[in-house]
Write an enzyme that holds these catalytic residues in place. Structure first.
Site, PDB file in Angstrom:
ATOM      1  CG  HIS A  93      -8.259   5.715 -37.359  1.00 13.00           C
ATOM      2  ND1 HIS A  93      -7.082   5.824 -36.653  1.00 13.00           N
ATOM      3  CD2 HIS A  93      -9.084   4.951 -36.591  1.00 13.00           C
ATOM      4  CE1 HIS A  93      -7.181   5.174 -35.514  1.00 13.00           C
ATOM      5  NE2 HIS A  93      -8.390   4.628 -35.452  1.00 13.00           N
ATOM      6  CB  SER A  94      -8.261   1.564 -38.406  1.00 15.57           C
ATOM      7  OG  SER A  94      -8.222   0.209 -38.047  1.00 15.57           O
TER       8      SER A  94
END
Length: 253
Positions: free
Chosen positions: A92-93
């Site tokens: 994520h990210s």
């Protein structure tokens, strides 16, 4: 598992009989515990492990690493004990960029993933001139508050903030200075997940992930912002289960 690997890898709900493994990479400022609920939900169907970066929680006294590429170089050998079954990555990210870089390095060593989930992150080839890591502490806190991914209790505790802000700043520096000059492709499918209102990635930036794989690219859009996956957890878990079941079955043939 090797002692050094235990510093980097967290396995909260061991699933020794699972046929596949999911490796999770946290966001900037995040830790392996962010994926504890994912591990609980998917075990024993999938063996879930999460990467713990230096400079946080029980590793908080270790030197920080402010480069995605350097982190990837350090993580690859720590994953070697975990290559005994097919792997899927979820990042994520900043974790999505890191997962991509680790996947490339593993492929160079002969290991190709079942797939790569890139959540809440623009494609490596899409550059933004972001400089949050150069902000003062208050500017960094403003950023964290705006993304709604940090526990408000943490943001209100000065002692905790003093402990976490150096790691947050280092991670932001890694994410914001990550700018690959070329666009190598992974040899596995990529599943791109983003929130419709995510200020950190546009639909166009997300769709450019198709340029970074020789296999299929799938796009899933969810209601929410940068941390859409907190409110959309059941749907995200369903995506992971379905993908791993299908790709795992294909790999077993």
């Amino acid at each position: 598992m090797a002692t050094n690997s235990e510093r980097w890898i967290r396995r909260y709900h061991p699933a020794p009989d699972a046929s596949t493994r999911l490796v999770c990479f946290p966001h900037a400022g995040g830790s392996a515990t962010f994926y504890h609920p994912v591990s609980r939900a998917l075990s024993p169907e999938i063996d879930v492990v999460a990467v713990q970066y230096p400079g946080r929680q029980e590793r908080r006294t270790e030197p920080l690493v402010d480069s995605v590429e350097k982190l990837a170089d350090l993580i690859v050998p720590e994953l070697e004990p975990w290559l005994d079954r097919p792997l899927t990555f979820f990042g994520h990210s900043m974790g999505a960029s890191l997962a991509y870089e680790v996947a490339l390095r593993l492929e160079d060593k002969g290991t190709t993933l079942l797939g790569l989930f890139a959540s809440g992150r623009r494609a490596p080839s899409r550059w933004r001139d972001e400089r949050v890591h150069q902000s003062d502490d208050e500017g960094l806190l403003t950023e964290l508050r705006s993304l709604s991914g940090t526990d408000p209790a943490v943001l209100g505790d000065e002692d905790v903030l003093r402990m976490i802000l150096p790691a947050v700043r280092s991670d932001y520096r890694a994410a914001e200075t990550y700018h690959p000059q070329t666009g190598p492709r992974v040899g596995c499918p990529v599943v791109v997940l983003i929130g419709n209102d995510d200020p950190k990635v546009s639909e166009d930036e997300a769709r450019s992930w198709a340029e970074h794989t020789t296999e299929d690219t799938t796009f899933r859009f969810f209601d929410g912002g940068h941390f859409y996956l907190n409110s959309q957890a059941p749907q995200v878990l369903r995506e992971i289960r379905q993908f791993v079941a299908e790709r795992g079955a294909m790999a077993a043939k």
